[in-house]
Design a protein around this motif. Structure first.
Motif, PDB file in Angstrom:
ATOM      1  N   ASP A 152       9.339 -13.944  55.223  1.00  0.00           N
ATOM      2  CA  ASP A 152       7.901 -13.913  55.482  1.00  0.00           C
ATOM      3  C   ASP A 152       7.737 -13.301  56.862  1.00  0.00           C
ATOM      4  OD1 ASP A 152       5.217 -14.273  55.910  1.00  0.00           O
ATOM      5  OD2 ASP A 152       5.217 -16.412  55.446  1.00  0.00           O
ATOM      6  N   VAL A 153       7.173 -12.090  56.926  1.00  0.00           N
ATOM      7  CA  VAL A 153       7.113 -11.361  58.191  1.00  0.00           C
ATOM      8  C   VAL A 153       5.865 -11.691  58.995  1.00  0.00           C
ATOM      9  CG1 VAL A 153       8.595  -9.483  57.437  1.00  0.00           C
ATOM     10  CG2 VAL A 153       6.155  -9.352  57.002  1.00  0.00           C
ATOM     11  N   GLY A 154       4.918 -12.427  58.442  1.00  0.00           N
ATOM     12  CA  GLY A 154       3.753 -12.858  59.192  1.00  0.00           C
ATOM     13  C   GLY A 154       2.612 -11.867  59.217  1.00  0.00           C
ATOM     14  N   GLY A 171       6.398  -0.162  51.961  1.00  0.00           N
ATOM     15  CA  GLY A 171       6.982  -0.912  50.850  1.00  0.00           C
ATOM     16  C   GLY A 171       7.936  -1.990  51.297  1.00  0.00           C
ATOM     17  N   MET A 172       8.131  -2.134  52.601  1.00  0.00           N
ATOM     18  CA  MET A 172       9.016  -3.156  53.153  1.00  0.00           C
ATOM     19  C   MET A 172       8.570  -3.430  54.584  1.00  0.00           C
ATOM     20  SD  MET A 172      12.422  -0.828  53.729  1.00  0.00           S
ATOM     21  CE  MET A 172      12.372  -0.136  52.105  1.00  0.00           C
ATOM     22  N   GLN A 193       1.841 -10.878  49.784  1.00  0.00           N
ATOM     23  CA  GLN A 193       1.936  -9.550  50.388  1.00  0.00           C
ATOM     24  C   GLN A 193       2.598  -9.588  51.756  1.00  0.00           C
ATOM     25  OE1 GLN A 193      -2.032  -8.023  50.327  1.00  0.00           O
ATOM     26  NE2 GLN A 193      -1.996  -7.636  48.147  1.00  0.00           N
ATOM     27  N   GLN A 194       2.998 -10.769  52.220  1.00  0.00           N
ATOM     28  CA  GLN A 194       3.677 -10.898  53.506  1.00  0.00           C
ATOM     29  C   GLN A 194       5.178 -11.082  53.353  1.00  0.00           C
ATOM     30  OE1 GLN A 194       1.871 -14.042  55.751  1.00  0.00           O
ATOM     31  NE2 GLN A 194      -0.096 -13.004  55.898  1.00  0.00           N
ATOM     32  N   LEU A 245      -6.826 -16.568  46.668  1.00  0.00           N
ATOM     33  CA  LEU A 245      -6.817 -15.535  47.695  1.00  0.00           C
ATOM     34  C   LEU A 245      -5.706 -15.786  48.712  1.00  0.00           C
ATOM     35  CD1 LEU A 245      -8.245 -13.031  48.819  1.00  0.00           C
ATOM     36  CD2 LEU A 245      -9.750 -14.571  50.064  1.00  0.00           C
ATOM     37  N   ALA A 246      -5.506 -17.036  49.095  1.00  0.00           N
ATOM     38  CA  ALA A 246      -4.429 -17.370  50.032  1.00  0.00           C
ATOM     39  C   ALA A 246      -3.061 -17.067  49.435  1.00  0.00           C
ATOM     40  CB  ALA A 246      -4.525 -18.844  50.429  1.00  0.00           C
TER      41      ALA A 246
END
Length: 111
Positions: A88-90, A98-99, A79-80, A72-73
């Motif tokens: 990695d946008v957090g 989509g971005m 997805q980040q 799960l992690a």
């Protein structure tokens, strides 16, 4: 195939529960078929329908194992990452965009 019993909203007999109610009790349907349904009438559209499961046939929720927590992690981490800028946008990137937001809002983004 037999038709399901249909009950009006809030008038289901004891021994039946919706999926969310089962989860709140720490149970899951466990492969059983839908036993009945609730219908809540609406004025301009068709009725709202909620499916009911038998509580006595429900099984306990399976516990999360360390391997399931790790999977799960990894899925959440994937997805980040923005597919456009590879950062990695957090936060989880919205599927509608989509971005990441900075890539979406930049005037030089690819059309």
């Amino acid at each position: 195939m037999a038709a399901l019993p249909v009950y009006r909203w809030r008038l289901a007999p004891d021994g039946y529960a919706t999926y969310r109610q089962l989860r709140a009790m720490g149970l899951r349907p466990g492969g059983q078929n839908v036993a009945a349904q609730l219908e809540r009438p609406r004025r301009r559209r068709g009725p709202l329908v909620a499916y009911l499961y038998r509580i006595d046939a429900a099984k306990p929720v399976r516990p999360m194992t360390p391997a399931r927590w790790a999977a799960l992690a990894r899925a959440n981490a994937a997805q980040q990452i923005c597919p456009n800028c590879r950062r990695d946008v957090g936060y989880r990137i919205p599927r509608s965009l989509g971005m990441c937001t900075p890539c979406h809002d930049s005037p030089t983004r690819a059309a």
